[in-house]
Motif scaffolding. Structure first.
Motif, PDB file in Angstrom:
ATOM      1  N   MET A 262       0.829  -1.240   0.339  1.00 55.79           N
ATOM      2  CA  MET A 262      -0.112  -0.329  -0.361  1.00 55.79           C
ATOM      3  C   MET A 262       1.213   1.070  -0.069  1.00 55.79           C
ATOM      4  SD  MET A 262      -3.154   0.719   2.626  1.00 55.79           S
ATOM      5  CE  MET A 262      -4.490   1.197   1.779  1.00 55.79           C
ATOM      6  N   ASP A 263       0.848   2.647  -1.096  1.00 62.15           N
ATOM      7  CA  ASP A 263       1.376   3.094  -0.697  1.00 62.15           C
ATOM      8  C   ASP A 263       0.163   4.329  -1.462  1.00 62.15           C
ATOM      9  OD1 ASP A 263       3.102   4.949  -1.027  1.00 62.15           O
ATOM     10  OD2 ASP A 263       4.996   4.427  -2.272  1.00 62.15           O
ATOM     11  N   GLU A 264       0.338   5.836  -1.146  1.00 64.72           N
ATOM     12  CA  GLU A 264      -0.231   7.079  -1.690  1.00 64.72           C
ATOM     13  C   GLU A 264       0.557   8.150  -2.490  1.00 64.72           C
ATOM     14  OE1 GLU A 264       1.590   8.427   1.282  1.00 64.72           O
ATOM     15  OE2 GLU A 264       0.590   6.350   1.211  1.00 64.72           O
ATOM     16  N   THR A 265       0.313   8.879  -3.255  1.00 66.03           N
ATOM     17  CA  THR A 265       0.670   9.676  -3.935  1.00 66.03           C
ATOM     18  C   THR A 265      -0.471  11.050  -3.678  1.00 66.03           C
ATOM     19  OG1 THR A 265       2.330  10.520  -5.708  1.00 66.03           O
ATOM     20  CG2 THR A 265      -0.100   9.158  -6.259  1.00 66.03           C
ATOM     21  N   PRO A 297      -3.580 -13.645 -10.311  1.00 60.35           N
ATOM     22  CA  PRO A 297      -3.159 -12.389 -10.901  1.00 60.35           C
ATOM     23  C   PRO A 297      -2.690 -11.537  -9.970  1.00 60.35           C
ATOM     24  CG  PRO A 297      -5.233 -12.938 -10.889  1.00 60.35           C
ATOM     25  CD  PRO A 297      -4.848 -13.549  -9.963  1.00 60.35           C
ATOM     26  N   PRO A 298      -1.888 -10.735 -10.350  1.00 59.95           N
ATOM     27  CA  PRO A 298      -1.473  -9.392  -9.689  1.00 59.95           C
ATOM     28  C   PRO A 298      -2.616  -8.134 -10.270  1.00 59.95           C
ATOM     29  CG  PRO A 298      -0.069  -9.616 -11.823  1.00 59.95           C
ATOM     30  CD  PRO A 298      -1.447 -10.860 -11.509  1.00 59.95           C
ATOM     31  N   VAL A 299      -2.855  -7.728  -9.164  1.00 58.73           N
ATOM     32  CA  VAL A 299      -4.012  -5.936  -9.411  1.00 58.73           C
ATOM     33  C   VAL A 299      -3.145  -4.965  -8.427  1.00 58.73           C
ATOM     34  CG1 VAL A 299      -6.441  -5.861  -9.301  1.00 58.73           C
ATOM     35  CG2 VAL A 299      -6.149  -8.522  -8.985  1.00 58.73           C
ATOM     36  N   VAL A 300      -3.281  -3.573  -8.736  1.00 57.92           N
ATOM     37  CA  VAL A 300      -3.603  -2.788  -8.424  1.00 57.92           C
ATOM     38  C   VAL A 300      -4.459  -1.848  -8.642  1.00 57.92           C
ATOM     39  CG1 VAL A 300      -3.033  -1.642 -10.720  1.00 57.92           C
ATOM     40  CG2 VAL A 300      -2.245  -0.669  -8.345  1.00 57.92           C
ATOM     41  N   VAL A 301      -5.110  -1.674  -7.227  1.00 57.14           N
ATOM     42  CA  VAL A 301      -6.585  -0.360  -7.156  1.00 57.14           C
ATOM     43  C   VAL A 301      -6.302   0.792  -6.888  1.00 57.14           C
ATOM     44  CG1 VAL A 301      -8.739  -0.510  -6.363  1.00 57.14           C
ATOM     45  CG2 VAL A 301      -7.971  -2.548  -7.602  1.00 57.14           C
ATOM     46  N   PHE A 302      -6.327   1.773  -7.165  1.00 52.23           N
ATOM     47  CA  PHE A 302      -6.547   3.181  -6.648  1.00 52.23           C
ATOM     48  C   PHE A 302      -7.578   3.492  -6.413  1.00 52.23           C
ATOM     49  CE2 PHE A 302      -3.394   2.810 -10.010  1.00 52.23           C
ATOM     50  CZ  PHE A 302      -1.830   3.318  -8.818  1.00 52.23           C
ATOM     51  N   HIS A 303      -7.164   5.052  -5.043  1.00 51.23           N
ATOM     52  CA  HIS A 303      -8.772   5.127  -4.405  1.00 51.23           C
ATOM     53  C   HIS A 303      -8.315   6.621  -4.150  1.00 51.23           C
ATOM     54  CE1 HIS A 303     -10.635   1.267  -3.207  1.00 51.23           C
ATOM     55  NE2 HIS A 303      -9.465   1.297  -3.292  1.00 51.23           N
ATOM     56  N   HIS A 304      -9.257   7.697  -4.495  1.00 49.01           N
ATOM     57  CA  HIS A 304      -8.851   8.677  -3.981  1.00 49.01           C
ATOM     58  C   HIS A 304      -9.627   9.331  -2.706  1.00 49.01           C
ATOM     59  CE1 HIS A 304     -11.172  13.321  -4.616  1.00 49.01           C
ATOM     60  NE2 HIS A 304      -9.584  13.340  -4.146  1.00 49.01           N
ATOM     61  N   SER A 305      -8.768  10.347  -1.840  1.00 50.22           N
ATOM     62  CA  SER A 305      -9.502  10.850  -1.250  1.00 50.22           C
ATOM     63  C   SER A 305      -8.622  11.931  -0.631  1.00 50.22           C
ATOM     64  CB  SER A 305      -9.035   9.713   0.127  1.00 50.22           C
ATOM     65  OG  SER A 305      -8.673  10.559   1.486  1.00 50.22           O
ATOM     66  N   ARG A 306      -9.083  13.124   0.451  1.00 49.81           N
ATOM     67  CA  ARG A 306      -9.084  14.207   0.629  1.00 49.81           C
ATOM     68  C   ARG A 306      -7.842  14.437   1.873  1.00 49.81           C
ATOM     69  NH1 ARG A 306     -14.026  18.606   0.288  1.00 49.81           N
ATOM     70  NH2 ARG A 306     -14.675  18.176  -1.781  1.00 49.81           N
ATOM     71  N   MET A 326       2.785  -4.424   3.437  1.00 48.06           N
ATOM     72  CA  MET A 326       3.730  -4.026   3.215  1.00 48.06           C
ATOM     73  C   MET A 326       3.740  -2.406   2.811  1.00 48.06           C
ATOM     74  SD  MET A 326       7.698  -4.503   2.387  1.00 48.06           S
ATOM     75  CE  MET A 326       7.736  -5.691   2.727  1.00 48.06           C
ATOM     76  N   VAL A 327       4.326  -1.303   3.801  1.00 48.00           N
ATOM     77  CA  VAL A 327       3.799  -0.335   3.678  1.00 48.00           C
ATOM     78  C   VAL A 327       5.906   0.564   3.368  1.00 48.00           C
ATOM     79  CG1 VAL A 327       1.483  -0.634   4.128  1.00 48.00           C
ATOM     80  CG2 VAL A 327       3.105   0.460   6.629  1.00 48.00           C
ATOM     81  N   ASP A 328       5.594   1.925   2.935  1.00 50.18           N
ATOM     82  CA  ASP A 328       6.742   2.798   4.182  1.00 50.18           C
ATOM     83  C   ASP A 328       5.939   3.025   5.157  1.00 50.18           C
ATOM     84  OD1 ASP A 328       4.641   4.959   3.778  1.00 50.18           O
ATOM     85  OD2 ASP A 328       4.999   5.341   2.163  1.00 50.18           O
ATOM     86  N   VAL A 458       5.015  -1.486  -5.423  1.00 48.00           N
ATOM     87  CA  VAL A 458       3.131  -0.461  -5.568  1.00 48.00           C
ATOM     88  C   VAL A 458       3.579   1.073  -6.110  1.00 48.00           C
ATOM     89  CG1 VAL A 458       3.530   0.612  -3.093  1.00 48.00           C
ATOM     90  CG2 VAL A 458       1.056  -0.015  -4.319  1.00 48.00           C
ATOM     91  N   GLU A 459       5.042   1.499  -5.902  1.00 49.31           N
ATOM     92  CA  GLU A 459       5.879   2.251  -6.835  1.00 49.31           C
ATOM     93  C   GLU A 459       5.649   2.712  -7.486  1.00 49.31           C
ATOM     94  OE1 GLU A 459       9.404   3.839  -4.936  1.00 49.31           O
ATOM     95  OE2 GLU A 459       8.253   4.452  -2.888  1.00 49.31           O
TER      96      GLU A 459
END
Length: 531
Positions: A262-265, A297-306, A326-328, A458-459
């Motif tokens: 998990m990560d965020e940008t 199978p590999p999957v990536v899902v993005f979520h928007h947040s304020r 696994m995170v930073d 994830v990066e």
């Protein structure tokens, strides 16, 4: 004689008082000097810190963001030289042809390594001699062989018009009372211009190839096609709405997984009614088991947040099976391991790359043997990881216990000893404490072969987001940011599974428009798609 003794005693007392005063003055001076040296050291440390911050800001703005050297970047200074070399070579060849001194000896090939891919279309052009008659008058010559050469060609992107014709049939015998015509197919945009392939190309161009709609409109205009950017955006929104069930099913698939990253940008979003841009976040959740031969199978899902708070992370992971995440080092993830705040606490594993990056950046501005040694020791761990990548979890765990654990066990006491040598307020000491504080999470990979050492997966999945952000400037609304996140999820998952996103989205939209049943939604997943 008594008077002389009294005078001597008084003199001694006076000298002792003077000595005491001098001693007090000396002590005070030493204390003042020590305080001044302390302030000077603090000032020097602050100055060095500010210089490192300025240097880092310059690198962030103008330099490479990765601490890994890109070999292609090393070639940049030579590209113009190679262009000039090509000009000289062409001029030399032309001169040789003009003078009849052209060399026939084979030269070292400088073409692309390997062969051109077999799936590319081959268009043969046969060049026959002007005459195949023998100059001696013997008649027609016989073909005994041929020389073949392949060159790479390109056809610029071109548009075409698909014309749908539905013939009407009537029965002449019953005066046209009976008639038949094929039903009109369902279109993505009723009575609209685009095919599913054009819409898919538009979506992938923006959210996968970082090309905003207005730039795409300019490209189309050069072909004589006037498509407004708002029209392109509307088409993509319609497609995203139809693809929502697929992305929801991807999230459902993720929830069953016990090992995630998990990560965020950041993502800029236009705040309604203010005319300003707000800094929001796109969170990414990744499942990638290819490192240990997993079957999911590999999957990536993005979520928007304020927000970037821990509450957002907890809300996003509600309903998940739990396991290891696994995170930073972002403190927002800490609450995920707290049973008081999370119904199903996660085992948190921390990223070694983030810790290593601190020493790399520090060493770029302030040469430090500690940084060099730290980076070298972490490199030894990654050498082990390179050898075990793709192997079964048990084999990975066994190799880590044998090869990596001794390196890690020796690292902690070495760091603690270095910490005693450094000022507690120094940046380098802070970087060391960053890892020691997270030691259990950093070393969790040693006992679980299904874990990676870092969040590089994830990066890498997140990387298109900043590039799109840079070109598109901002999302126009919360709904726009959410659409951005969902389309990026689909394109990112396609790439993880080696699927061409244009072809997948076009084919999937067609199936949905043809009333593909929801109960068969697994058949629409990117990992089941084949062209």
């Amino acid at each position: 004689m008594a008077s002389s003794g009294a005078i001597s005693a008084a003199r001694v007392a006076d000298l002792e008082r003077q000595l005491a005063v001098a001693e007090a003055a000396r002590t005070s001076a030493e204390a003042a000097r020590a305080e001044a040296e302390s302030r000077l050291a603090t000032s020097e440390e602050a100055r060095a810190r500010l210089e490192r911050m300025i240097a880092q800001l310059r690198r962030d703005k103008f330099g490479a963001t990765s601490e890994k050297s890109d070999p292609d970047q090393q070639h940049l200074p030579f590209e113009d030289v190679e262009v000039a070399e090509g000009r000289l070579a062409e001029a030399s060849d032309a001169a040789a042809k003009a003078t009849g001194n052209e060399k026939t000896a084979a030269r070292t090939s400088r073409r692309n390594k390997g062969h051109l891919p077999p799936h590319l279309e081959r268009v043969e052009r046969v060049i026959e001699p002007d005459s195949t008659l023998c100059p001696c008058g013997c008649g027609e010559m016989v073909k005994v062989g041929e020389d073949r050469s392949e060159r790479l060609d390109v056809i610029p992107a071109r548009f075409r018009v698909l014309v749908t014709v539905r013939p009407k049939y009537v029965c002449r015998s019953c005066d046209g009372a009976s008639h038949v015509q094929a039903p009109a197919p369902e279109w993505l945009v009723p009575r609209g211009l685009p095919t599913e392939a054009l819409v898919a190309h538009t979506m992938v161009s923006k959210f996968g190839d970082y090309l905003p709609f207005y730039r795409q409109a300019d490209i189309y205009r050069r072909q004589g096609i006037d498509l407004d950017r708002s029209m392109l955006a509307n088409w993509s929104g319609r497609a995203a709405q139809l693809l929502d069930p697929i992305i929801d099913h991807m999230i459902t698939s993720l929830k069953r997984s016990g090992h995630l990253q998990m990560d965020e940008t950041t993502v800029p979003v236009l705040a309604p009614g203010t005319g300003t841009v707000r800094k929001d976040y796109l969170w990414a959740i990744l499942r990638d088991q290819r490192g240990w031969g997993g079957t999911d199978p590999p999957v990536v899902v993005f979520h928007h947040s304020r927000s970037r708070s821990g509450k957002v992370a907890r809300d996003l992971l509600k309903g998940f099976a739990g396991g290891t995440l696994m995170v930073d080092g972002h403190t927002g993830y800490d609450s995920l391991a707290d049973p008081k705040q999370t119904a199903r606490p996660w085992d948190i594993a921390y990223c070694w790359t983030h810790w290593r990056r601190r020493f790399v950046k520090f060493g770029q501005d302030t040469p430090s043997p500690i940084c060099e040694e730290m980076v070298a020791r972490i490199a030894q761990l990654y050498a082990v990881e390179k050898e075990v990548r793709g192997k079964a979890p048990d084999a990975r765990q066994a190799a880590r216990q044998t090869l990596s654990k001794p390196i890690v066990d020796a690292l902690r006491p070495w760091l603690e000893a270095r910490l005693q040598e450094l000022p507690s307020a120094s940046d380098l000491a802070r970087h060391i404490r960053y890892g020691l504080k997270r030691w259990d999470g950093l070393t969790r990979f040693l006992s679980d072969g299904r874990l990676e050492m870092d969040t590089n997966g994830v990066e890498n999945a997140i990387r298109p987001i900043p590039l799109t952000r840079k070109n598109a400037l901002f999302a126009g609304s919360d709904d726009g940011a959410e659409t951005w996140a969902r389309i990026a999820s689909l394109i990112g998952t396609c790439r993880l599974n080696g699927v061409h996103p244009d072809a997948y989205i076009a084919a999937t939209l067609r199936k949905i428009l043809d009333q593909h049943m929801t109960r068969d939604i697994e058949d629409l997943m990117p990992w089941t798609f084949s062209e």
